[in-house]
Design a protein around this motif. Structure first.
Motif, short mmCIF file in Angstrom:
data_model
loop_
_atom_site.label_atom_id
_atom_site.label_comp_id
_atom_site.label_asym_id
_atom_site.label_seq_id
_atom_site.Cartn_x
_atom_site.Cartn_y
_atom_site.Cartn_z
N UNK A 93 0.82 -1.21 0.00
CA UNK A 93 0.00 0.00 0.00
C UNK A 93 0.85 1.27 0.00
N UNK A 94 2.13 1.14 0.30
CA UNK A 94 3.02 2.30 0.31
C UNK A 94 3.63 2.58 -1.06
N UNK A 95 3.46 1.69 -2.00
CA UNK A 95 4.07 1.86 -3.31
C UNK A 95 3.35 2.93 -4.12
N UNK A 96 4.09 3.64 -4.95
CA UNK A 96 3.52 4.60 -5.89
C UNK A 96 3.75 4.08 -7.30
N UNK A 97 2.72 4.13 -8.13
CA UNK A 97 2.84 3.65 -9.50
C UNK A 97 3.87 4.47 -10.28
N UNK A 98 4.56 3.80 -11.20
CA UNK A 98 5.52 4.49 -12.05
C UNK A 98 4.82 5.62 -12.81
N UNK A 99 5.39 6.81 -12.76
CA UNK A 99 4.81 7.95 -13.45
C UNK A 99 3.81 8.73 -12.63
N UNK A 100 3.37 8.17 -11.49
CA UNK A 100 2.38 8.87 -10.67
C UNK A 100 3.03 9.86 -9.72
#
Length: 297
Positions: A93-100
């Motif tokens: 849940x801590x991950x951010x999508x690439x490009x976001x």
């Protein structure tokens, strides 16, 4: 039809000197409130309000903040092999999508207005939110989601607002209110940190904003204000002078100033008491401490 608010700016370039020596090596924004970094509370609030693009205005020494949002294959593998699926979900849940997510450096500490101005090319010509992770807001419905809904009706620029004691107005940007309609206050002026006894109201601006690209244009021209810094409040006030609407939104929720030690401790107690797995033992501890103090008086 108004454009949706899908971008948010997070000014996180501050040195966090009030929390030294901890902030010598740990960015203030990833100091934990119970078991989540301050910035995670802001990110979760933004996501629930429909934000898709996250712009962080950082400074030298903030690499740990960038690492926090990155993937951690080794830890994922360890948790998966250990069958700790619930912890794996928390990690993911801590991950951010690439490009976001994007990071912009603020090379000189010139205030909140300057930090927002640094993100101007990524914002473009769309309305955008500004969120200060120091301000953690406990609410049944996230503060920014409340504001986004109100903004869809009003347009213009909007700031989150709360009532403060008269002797505290000099610590905030204060609204001069023209009229009120429920939680929405139409603003005719704003004063950054007014001198004692001169505040036009006790309605203070706190760290949630929905702004238009016009504010970015104003930041090109605004002079340094209180504290010798480029004040975002001054650029928003220019909107009023230019005939555009500015609103204060009196949000439903409790704000904690986690930029101060007292506020950080208050938030820790409040959020711990909301956690089912902690509240029983922690409440008993607090009751015991207070009982001992009363007995000693």
């Amino acid at each position: 039809m108004r454009s949706k608010v899908t971008k948010a700016v997070f000014p996180v370039a501050g040195m966090g000197t009030r929390f030294l020596p901890a902030t010598k090596s740990v960015p203030k924004e990833i100091m934990t409130l119970v078991d989540r970094p301050l910035v995670q509370y802001a990110i979760d609030e933004a996501r629930e309000a429909g934000i898709k693009e996250f712009i962080f205005v950082t400074a030298r020494g903030k690499s740990a903040l960038e690492d926090y949002f990155d993937h951690s294959p080794e830890m994922e593998r360890t948790l998966r092999e250990s069958g700790k699926d619930s912890l794996l979900e928390v990690l993911q849940s801590t991950y951010m999508d690439s490009g976001a997510v994007a990071y912009i450096r603020q090379h000189k500490a010139m205030g909140l207005g300057h930090a927002v101005w640094c993100a101007r090319r990524l914002i473009g010509d769309e309305p955008f939110a500004v969120m200060l992770p120091d301000d953690v807001i406990a609410a049944d419905r996230p503060c920014l989601a409340q504001m986004v809904e109100a903004y869809a009706e009003t347009g213009g620029a909007m700031v989150a607002a709360m009532e403060v004691e008269a002797d505290r107005t000099s610590a905030y940007g204060i609204l001069d209110v023209e009229s009120e309609n429920g939680p929405i206050a139409k603003v005719r002026g704003m004063v950054e940190k007014p001198a004692a006894g001169t505040a036009p109201s006790n309605l203070a601006v706190i760290g949630r904003y929905i702004l238009t690209p016009d504010v970015l244009q104003n930041l090109n021209n605004v002079e340094r204000g209180a504290g010798g810094e480029v004040q975002l409040t001054d650029a928003i006030a220019m909107e009023i002078a230019q005939g555009r609407n500015v609103f204060g939104y009196k949000f439903d929720g409790q704000r904690y100033d986690c930029g101060s030690k007292a506020g950080y401790l208050q938030a820790t107690v409040a959020f711990a008491l909301q956690r089912p797995e902690l509240q029983g033992e922690f409440r008993q501890y607090l009751q015991d401490v207070m009982g001992q103090r009363l007995a000693a008086q």
